[in-house]
Scaffold this motif. Structure first.
Motif, mmCIF file in Angstrom:
data_model
loop_
_atom_site.group_PDB
_atom_site.id
_atom_site.type_symbol
_atom_site.label_atom_id
_atom_site.label_comp_id
_atom_site.label_asym_id
_atom_site.label_seq_id
_atom_site.Cartn_x
_atom_site.Cartn_y
_atom_site.Cartn_z
ATOM 1 N N GLU A 15 34.409 -21.271 -31.671
ATOM 2 C CA GLU A 15 35.001 -22.162 -32.681
ATOM 3 C C GLU A 15 35.840 -21.369 -33.679
ATOM 4 O OE1 GLU A 15 32.170 -24.803 -34.492
ATOM 5 O OE2 GLU A 15 31.264 -25.271 -32.552
ATOM 6 N N LEU A 16 35.361 -20.205 -34.084
ATOM 7 C CA LEU A 16 36.123 -19.361 -35.013
ATOM 8 C C LEU A 16 37.420 -18.878 -34.358
ATOM 9 C CD1 LEU A 16 33.230 -17.259 -36.584
ATOM 10 C CD2 LEU A 16 34.510 -19.118 -37.665
ATOM 11 N N ARG A 17 37.342 -18.542 -33.084
ATOM 12 C CA ARG A 17 38.525 -18.094 -32.351
ATOM 13 C C ARG A 17 39.528 -19.237 -32.214
ATOM 14 N NH1 ARG A 17 36.132 -16.986 -27.930
ATOM 15 N NH2 ARG A 17 35.559 -14.861 -28.446
ATOM 16 N N LYS A 18 39.039 -20.406 -31.845
ATOM 17 C CA LYS A 18 39.895 -21.585 -31.647
ATOM 18 C C LYS A 18 40.601 -21.988 -32.941
ATOM 19 C CE LYS A 18 39.583 -26.255 -29.734
ATOM 20 N NZ LYS A 18 38.660 -27.255 -29.190
ATOM 21 N N ALA A 19 39.928 -21.811 -34.070
ATOM 22 C CA ALA A 19 40.484 -22.169 -35.370
ATOM 23 C C ALA A 19 41.352 -21.051 -35.951
ATOM 24 C CB ALA A 19 39.357 -22.513 -36.347
ATOM 25 N N ALA A 26 37.116 -6.003 -27.594
ATOM 26 C CA ALA A 26 36.469 -4.703 -27.338
ATOM 27 C C ALA A 26 35.266 -4.455 -28.256
ATOM 28 C CB ALA A 26 37.496 -3.579 -27.473
ATOM 29 N N GLY A 27 34.452 -5.473 -28.451
ATOM 30 C CA GLY A 27 33.254 -5.323 -29.262
ATOM 31 C C GLY A 27 33.476 -5.323 -30.759
ATOM 32 N N SER A 28 34.683 -5.655 -31.191
ATOM 33 C CA SER A 28 34.995 -5.689 -32.617
ATOM 34 C C SER A 28 35.364 -7.099 -33.048
ATOM 35 C CB SER A 28 36.175 -4.772 -32.924
ATOM 36 O OG SER A 28 35.839 -3.436 -32.672
ATOM 37 N N VAL A 29 35.114 -7.382 -34.311
ATOM 38 C CA VAL A 29 35.476 -8.674 -34.893
ATOM 39 C C VAL A 29 36.558 -8.420 -35.936
ATOM 40 C CG1 VAL A 29 34.671 -10.652 -36.239
ATOM 41 C CG2 VAL A 29 33.143 -9.554 -34.596
ATOM 42 N N GLU A 30 37.646 -9.174 -35.845
ATOM 43 C CA GLU A 30 38.702 -9.094 -36.848
ATOM 44 C C GLU A 30 38.807 -10.450 -37.529
ATOM 45 O OE1 GLU A 30 43.523 -8.392 -37.353
ATOM 46 O OE2 GLU A 30 42.638 -8.400 -35.350
ATOM 47 N N ILE A 31 38.663 -10.468 -38.853
ATOM 48 C CA ILE A 31 38.826 -11.693 -39.624
ATOM 49 C C ILE A 31 40.321 -11.890 -39.851
ATOM 50 C CG2 ILE A 31 38.267 -12.938 -41.746
ATOM 51 C CD1 ILE A 31 35.862 -12.292 -39.876
ATOM 52 N N ILE A 32 40.862 -12.955 -39.291
ATOM 53 C CA ILE A 32 42.288 -13.236 -39.371
ATOM 54 C C ILE A 32 42.613 -14.030 -40.627
ATOM 55 C CG2 ILE A 32 44.208 -14.428 -38.236
ATOM 56 C CD1 ILE A 32 42.686 -13.934 -35.582
ATOM 57 N N ASN A 33 41.746 -14.979 -40.962
ATOM 58 C CA ASN A 33 41.995 -15.849 -42.102
ATOM 59 C C ASN A 33 40.727 -15.918 -42.958
ATOM 60 O OD1 ASN A 33 42.548 -17.945 -43.886
ATOM 61 N ND2 ASN A 33 43.805 -19.026 -42.400
ATOM 62 N N GLY A 34 40.595 -14.945 -43.856
ATOM 63 C CA GLY A 34 39.412 -14.869 -44.706
ATOM 64 C C GLY A 34 39.254 -16.046 -45.644
ATOM 65 N N THR A 35 40.366 -16.569 -46.133
ATOM 66 C CA THR A 35 40.306 -17.710 -47.051
ATOM 67 C C THR A 35 39.695 -18.924 -46.370
ATOM 68 O OG1 THR A 35 42.234 -16.899 -48.241
ATOM 69 C CG2 THR A 35 41.673 -19.219 -48.548
ATOM 70 N N THR A 36 40.131 -19.211 -45.161
ATOM 71 C CA THR A 36 39.588 -20.346 -44.413
ATOM 72 C C THR A 36 38.122 -20.112 -44.072
ATOM 73 O OG1 THR A 36 41.753 -20.865 -43.504
ATOM 74 C CG2 THR A 36 39.856 -21.771 -42.348
ATOM 75 N N LEU A 37 37.765 -18.887 -43.714
ATOM 76 C CA LEU A 37 36.369 -18.574 -43.407
ATOM 77 C C LEU A 37 35.484 -18.790 -44.631
ATOM 78 C CD1 LEU A 37 34.232 -17.516 -41.464
ATOM 79 C CD2 LEU A 37 34.873 -15.197 -42.158
ATOM 80 N N MET A 38 35.953 -18.369 -45.801
ATOM 81 C CA MET A 38 35.170 -18.564 -47.024
ATOM 82 C C MET A 38 34.995 -20.046 -47.344
ATOM 83 S SD MET A 38 36.169 -15.418 -49.567
ATOM 84 C CE MET A 38 37.941 -15.529 -49.417
ATOM 85 N N LYS A 39 36.044 -20.843 -47.150
ATOM 86 C CA LYS A 39 35.935 -22.279 -47.396
ATOM 87 C C LYS A 39 34.976 -22.928 -46.403
ATOM 88 C CE LYS A 39 40.487 -22.890 -49.437
ATOM 89 N NZ LYS A 39 41.841 -23.423 -49.253
ATOM 90 N N LEU A 40 35.101 -22.560 -45.135
ATOM 91 C CA LEU A 40 34.250 -23.124 -44.085
ATOM 92 C C LEU A 40 32.773 -22.821 -44.340
ATOM 93 C CD1 LEU A 40 34.127 -24.506 -41.251
ATOM 94 C CD2 LEU A 40 34.287 -22.207 -40.295
#
Length: 51
Positions: A15-19, A26-40
């Motif tokens: 769901e995070l990827r789709k949004a 490669a075993g790493s997570v990159e936050i693309i949109n931190g503002t949206t993640l914080m709101k969610l």
């Protein structure tokens, strides 16, 4: 131990990827949109204040 199943984690990551909130490579997570993640997640930075 959090008690999360692999299925739940996989679906949540999907769901995070789709949004376009996060990407997983490669075993790493990159936050693309931190503002949206914080709101969610209803993140409130006020609790980080130590004073």
């Amino acid at each position: 131990m959090l008690g999360l199943t692999a299925v739940h984690v996989s679906r949540t990551f999907g769901e995070l990827r789709k949004a376009d909130i996060a990407s997983f490579k490669a075993g790493s997570v990159e936050i693309i949109n931190g503002t949206t993640l914080m709101k969610l997640s209803s993140f409130d930075s006020e609790y980080l204040r130590l004073t």
